[in-house]
Design an enzyme around this catalytic site. Structure first.
Site, PDB file in Angstrom:
ATOM      1  N   ASP A   1      24.994  26.308  -4.425  1.00 35.11           N
ATOM      2  CA  ASP A   1      24.918  25.636  -3.130  1.00 35.11           C
ATOM      3  C   ASP A   1      26.328  25.415  -2.582  1.00 35.11           C
ATOM      4  OD1 ASP A   1      24.442  24.135  -0.884  1.00 35.11           O
ATOM      5  OD2 ASP A   1      23.813  22.343  -1.938  1.00 35.11           O
TER       6      ASP A   1
ATOM      7  N   LYS B   1      18.110  14.345  -8.020  1.00 39.17           N
ATOM      8  CA  LYS B   1      19.570  14.320  -8.028  1.00 39.17           C
ATOM      9  C   LYS B   1      20.014  13.652  -9.321  1.00 39.17           C
ATOM     10  CE  LYS B   1      20.501  15.687  -3.682  1.00 39.17           C
ATOM     11  NZ  LYS B   1      21.432  16.765  -3.300  1.00 39.17           N
TER      12      LYS B   1
ATOM     13  N   LYS C   1      22.231  26.980   4.289  1.00 38.53           N
ATOM     14  CA  LYS C   1      22.384  25.828   5.179  1.00 38.53           C
ATOM     15  C   LYS C   1      23.179  26.310   6.387  1.00 38.53           C
ATOM     16  CE  LYS C   1      22.499  22.390   1.449  1.00 38.53           C
ATOM     17  NZ  LYS C   1      23.338  21.405   0.716  1.00 38.53           N
TER      18      LYS C   1
ATOM     19  N   ASP D   1      19.257  18.827  -9.029  1.00 39.99           N
ATOM     20  CA  ASP D   1      20.529  19.119  -8.358  1.00 39.99           C
ATOM     21  C   ASP D   1      21.625  18.289  -9.020  1.00 39.99           C
ATOM     22  OD1 ASP D   1      22.559  19.841  -6.669  1.00 39.99           O
ATOM     23  OD2 ASP D   1      21.657  19.011  -4.853  1.00 39.99           O
TER      24      ASP D   1
ATOM     25  N   GLU E   1      20.321  23.303  -9.645  1.00 43.05           N
ATOM     26  CA  GLU E   1      21.206  23.526  -8.498  1.00 43.05           C
ATOM     27  C   GLU E   1      22.635  23.079  -8.788  1.00 43.05           C
ATOM     28  OE1 GLU E   1      21.450  22.368  -3.724  1.00 43.05           O
ATOM     29  OE2 GLU E   1      19.577  22.110  -4.841  1.00 43.05           O
TER      30      GLU E   1
ATOM     31  N   LYS F   1      12.801  17.520  -5.811  1.00 37.23           N
ATOM     32  CA  LYS F   1      14.144  17.708  -6.346  1.00 37.23           C
ATOM     33  C   LYS F   1      14.669  16.366  -6.834  1.00 37.23           C
ATOM     34  CE  LYS F   1      17.579  19.970  -4.155  1.00 37.23           C
ATOM     35  NZ  LYS F   1      18.707  20.172  -3.194  1.00 37.23           N
TER      36      LYS F   1
ATOM     37  N   GLU G   1      13.922  22.471   1.853  1.00 40.58           N
ATOM     38  CA  GLU G   1      13.990  21.008   1.723  1.00 40.58           C
ATOM     39  C   GLU G   1      14.429  20.379   3.053  1.00 40.58           C
ATOM     40  OE1 GLU G   1      16.902  19.989  -1.278  1.00 40.58           O
ATOM     41  OE2 GLU G   1      18.555  20.518   0.032  1.00 40.58           O
TER      42      GLU G   1
ATOM     43  N   HIS H   1      20.106   7.028  -0.633  1.00 40.61           N
ATOM     44  CA  HIS H   1      19.924   8.408  -1.111  1.00 40.61           C
ATOM     45  C   HIS H   1      21.116   8.733  -1.993  1.00 40.61           C
ATOM     46  CE1 HIS H   1      17.915  12.301  -0.737  1.00 40.61           C
ATOM     47  NE2 HIS H   1      19.105  12.877  -0.604  1.00 40.61           N
TER      48      HIS H   1
END
Length: 370
Positions: free
Chosen positions: A247, A167, A271, A196, A222, A165, A325, A20
């Site tokens: 964020d 990255k 979060k 993001d 983001e 989303k 998410e 990831h």
């Protein structure tokens, strides 16, 4: 109801199904912290927080979370009645600065315990459920365009996700934006695409690339700039129609107030772990709503326990303009609970079981703990 008799904190490392990739690290194994608070009758409250890439994402590391709870927070808990979690956390805040992840771990375990003592869902203790399910995004972060397109098409086919989303903070910005364009061309008619940056761009790069992303039809950008650059985020928000979401910059209640005051974005990623728990998350959601900011239900890529916490609190918040998410458990090869998360028709289902609706698998905890 029985008072607290013990607090135990465990660090675990869980394998993921695929790498990831973020701007600051690539996750191949995820570090999480499990908190277990037991009362005198043997009932346990269980919670989890996760961190990303050691100290590369944020200041809280799993090692520091455990050490600071053991040394500085646990003494405030023994002998206390967990139903007074609000008062307990307020007292802790006076003698323990920062440590938001540690505070979140403790607060959510207290709430889980208090709810289990009363045999009610946890959400009944912080406002009550509004939503039975919530839209669930998926992050396409393999770093390979063809693989990401194949993955997106499979998620649409399964009716698991129709918000994706990307990255795109790591590597060449031009190439990354072209990558986004190819994915929008392949699945954009059936889905909503967000990106993001994870703080990776400077303002010059952001001006160029956001213009291109906006023209492609990306629905939200983001954290394009570093968390400290409120003025730059404000200029981007004023210049572009596409939503600019804060964020990493929106950690505490006070951070979020400053973002709102400066219009350093027009949306906030929630979060519970980064805010310090459910109570603070609800406050942040409230001031964002009052300011007309959109909300996004973010994740620290928690496993099933932390994910259940997020789902529970998000179910009590009126509107998520950009969905949620909280897909974390779907990225893991294994889990520490007896339950899985349930996704149906592109939405995560909210549990009505007691506490946060998950049961710790102690054999798995023993296997994965450090």
């Amino acid at each position: 109801m029985s008072n607290i008799s013990s607090v135990d904190i465990f660090i675990c490392d869980l394998p993921v199904v695929r790498p990831h990739k973020l701007s600051m690290t690539t996750i191949t194994s995820q570090a999480i912290v499990i908190g277990i608070i037991k009362d005198e009758s043997g009932i346990t409250g269980v919670s989890e927080v996760a961190t990303i890439g050691g100290a590369s994402y944020g200041e809280s590391t799993v090692e520091a979370i455990k050490a600071n709870i053991d040394q500085y927070i646990t003494p405030h808990l023994i002998g206390q009645n967990p139903i007074f979690f609000n008062r307990i956390m307020n007292n802790i805040s006076k003698s323990v600065r920062g440590n938001y992840f540690a505070k979140s771990l403790i607060e959510t375990a207290l709430i889980d315990l208090a709810a289990k003592q009363r045999e009610i869902p946890a959400y009944e203790l912080f406002g009550g459920k509004i939503h039975n399910s919530l839209p669930l995004a998926w992050t396409l972060a393999s770093g390979d365009t063809a693989r990401d397109i194949e993955e997106a098409k499979e998620m649409l086919h399964q009716k698991r996700h129709n918000i994706f989303k990307l990255k795109i903070g790591s590597g060449d910005p031009d190439a990354n934006v072209k990558h986004v364009g190819k994915i929008i061309k392949a699945v954009g008619d059936e889905s909503r695409i967000t990106v993001d940056i994870n703080q990776a761009w400077d303002e010059y790069t952001a001006l160029k690339q956001i213009k291109a992303l906006e023209e492609m039809g990306v629905s939200m950008i983001e954290q394009p700039l570093p968390a400290w650059n409120y003025e730059g985020m404000s200029r981007l928000t004023e210049r572009f129609d596409v939503s600019i979401l804060a964020d990493e910059a929106a950690t505490s209640l006070h951070d979020t107030y400053r973002i709102i005051k400066a219009r350093a974005g027009d949306a906030i990623a929630l979060k519970p772990a980064k805010h310090g728990g459910i109570l603070e998350t609800k406050k942040i959601a409230g001031i964002a709503e009052a300011a007309g900011f959109g909300l996004y239900g973010g994740t620290m890529i928690e496993s099933t326990i932390g994910n259940a916490v997020a789902a529970s609190v998000y179910s009590t918040i009126p509107e998520f303009k950009f969905g949620t998410e909280i897909f974390g458990p779907l990225l893991y090869k294994d889990k520490l609970t007896l339950e899985n998360i349930e996704v149906k028709d592109f939405e995560i289902q909210i549990s009505d079981d007691i506490g946060f609706g998950v049961t710790l698998d102690y054999e798995k905890l023993e296997y994965y703990k450090r």
